[in-house]
Design a protein around this motif. Structure first.
Motif, PDB file in Angstrom:
ATOM      1  N   SER A   1      54.834  46.881  41.093  1.00 24.18           N
ATOM      2  CA  SER A   1      53.391  47.959  41.293  1.00 24.18           C
ATOM      3  C   SER A   1      52.594  47.075  43.144  1.00 24.18           C
ATOM      4  O   SER A   1      53.552  46.754  43.747  1.00 24.18           O
TER       5      SER A   1
ATOM      6  N   HIS B   1      42.949  43.546  42.548  1.00 23.03           N
ATOM      7  CA  HIS B   1      41.990  41.260  43.061  1.00 23.03           C
ATOM      8  C   HIS B   1      40.216  41.758  43.233  1.00 23.03           C
ATOM      9  O   HIS B   1      40.400  41.515  44.460  1.00 23.03           O
TER      10      HIS B   1
ATOM     11  N   VAL C   1      49.479  45.827  44.520  1.00 26.34           N
ATOM     12  CA  VAL C   1      48.405  44.307  43.790  1.00 26.34           C
ATOM     13  C   VAL C   1      47.675  44.471  45.689  1.00 26.34           C
ATOM     14  O   VAL C   1      48.053  44.659  47.192  1.00 26.34           O
TER      15      VAL C   1
ATOM     16  N   GLU D   1      51.120  38.490  38.834  1.00 23.11           N
ATOM     17  CA  GLU D   1      50.454  40.150  39.300  1.00 23.11           C
ATOM     18  C   GLU D   1      51.446  39.960  41.092  1.00 23.11           C
ATOM     19  O   GLU D   1      51.864  41.264  40.863  1.00 23.11           O
TER      20      GLU D   1
ATOM     21  N   VAL E   1      46.965  47.543  40.978  1.00 24.20           N
ATOM     22  CA  VAL E   1      46.373  46.561  40.699  1.00 24.20           C
ATOM     23  C   VAL E   1      45.431  45.857  41.656  1.00 24.20           C
ATOM     24  O   VAL E   1      45.329  45.645  42.659  1.00 24.20           O
TER      25      VAL E   1
END
Length: 394
Positions: free
Chosen positions: A3, A107, A5, A183, A105
């Motif tokens: 992924s 945060h 992030v 994550e 993704v």
């Protein structure tokens, strides 16, 4: 493929539409004179906000500044047409990636219905907030040639740029989500940005402790990209470098941040001046790859800089596409941008620095350019190329 992030904090932005007549009226109402213009005085009321905006306009500069109250920003924004959008380096980079169908993704440190409504479905998020909140950022973009009449002079913008003003408690506190480490365990790329708004030294140290603990979950070979920003307390950047630099693979900044660090203006089209600036900034920030992106070129210096030429090209192309088209663009639009001419002066600087990896910016003239989020979109383009490289390797 793992992924992407992107963090650390997102924002809700009030993007105001430039209106010179409104600024003329405010300059007259507040009796603002040319000698008062400064970008460094505290912003404690609407008058000092207007003084700061006009000082940036006069210099053609961009930047980010703290305001003592969000009510000041609300009052100013209400004088203009405005759009409610999402901001923050990670979020805007993710929005750019979404245009190409690349998921990410996020945060986040704050959440509200604006964020839920405006985040596309390709973006998952983790959030440290325990309740909804709204602390809008005021975004002002002005065109080249913008004119504002003061009491005793006229301000004329020599170049387009964007300004950010905020009083954002969640981003100032930068609490990290408990599941960030989980994550990161599957991440190919981790983008770190946003500490620039913090103002408590002890809290910053605690957040860096927590971040480094979460980063221990990163897989071997994951790329860490750190994007600089306008620090409310410039000394905090030294703390961050001392703690994070050993974990950073690519360290990015724009021309405004470059000149703030060096404490001097840099002629971005003068080969000798640019060369000296790059050497000086790399001595201060000895990252494996230190990338500086400007309106004329993007250059990377450091032992690993050569690995990222394709990423620099992708980044410049994506930022230029946003400049000419705004939020919505496609892969075909990126290809059209790639066929446009390069800036001649930027190309000359790149060609004259063979020991530095770089690409020239595009020479684009549009009636209504988008200057908001160009650096963030640059990061998105950089990450997109790195993600494609990881996918090809896999």
């Amino acid at each position: 493929m793992g992924s992407l992030v992107l963090g650390l904090g997102g924002t809700v932005d009030y993007e105001v539409r430039w209106n010179a007549a409104t600024l003329d009226a405010l300059a007259d109402e507040f009796a603002i004179r040319r000698a008062e213009l400064t970008t460094s005085a505290p912003i404690t009321d609407e008058r000092s906000l207007v003084v700061t905006i006009l000082a940036f306009v006069a210099a053609g500069g961009g930047g980010e500044r703290f305001v003592t109250s969000s009510e000041i920003l609300e009052r100013f924004a209400d004088r203009f047409e405005k759009a409610v959008t999402l901001g923050g380096t990670g979020v805007r980079a993710g929005l750019a990636l979404d245009q190409l169908g690349i998921p990410s993704v996020q945060h986040l440190v704050s959440i509200d219905d604006n964020v839920r409504r405006l985040l596309p479905s390709s973006i998952r998020y983790v959030c440290s907030a325990t309740e909804d909140s709204l602390d809008p950022h005021l975004i002002v973009q002005y065109p080249a040639g913008a004119r504002v009449q003061l009491v005793d002079a006229e301000v004329i913008a020599p170049a387009p740029n964007r300004l950010i003003f905020a009083n954002d408690a969640p981003n100032r506190e930068m609490a990290l989500a408990a599941d960030l480490g989980r994550e990161l365990a599957d991440a190919d790329i981790f983008l770190v940005s946003g500490f620039n708004t913090m103002q408590d030294a002890a809290l910053l140290e605690r957040r860096l402790d927590a971040l480094l603990a979460a980063m221990r979950s990163l897989p071997d070979g994951a790329l860490v990209y750190y994007e600089d920003a306008g620090f409310y307390r410039r000394e905090f950047s030294e703390t961050i470098r001392a703690r994070l630099l050993p974990r950073i693979d690519v360290y990015g900044m724009n021309e405004d941040e470059l000149q703030e660090y060096l404490g001097r203006p840099v002629n971005l089209l003068d080969v000798a001046d640019v060369s000296a600036a790059l050497q000086d900034i790399h001595r201060l920030i000895p990252a494996p790859a230190l990338a500086v992106h400007t309106r004329y070129w993007a250059l990377a210096i450091g032992p690993e800089a050569h690995r990222h030429e394709a990423a620099l090209e992708s980044a410049v192309r994506m930022a230029a596409t946003r400049f000419r088209l705004g939020d919505r663009f496609t892969s075909a639009d990126l290809d059209e941008t790639g066929a446009l001419p390069r800036h001649a002066g930027g190309a000359r600087v790149v060609a004259s620095l063979p020991d530095v990896t770089g690409v020239a910016a595009f020479d684009i003239d549009v009636a209504s350019p988008t200057t908001i989020g160009l650096g963030d979109t640059f990061v998105g383009g950089f990450v997109a190329a790195c993600a494609s490289r990881e996918e090809a390797a896999a």
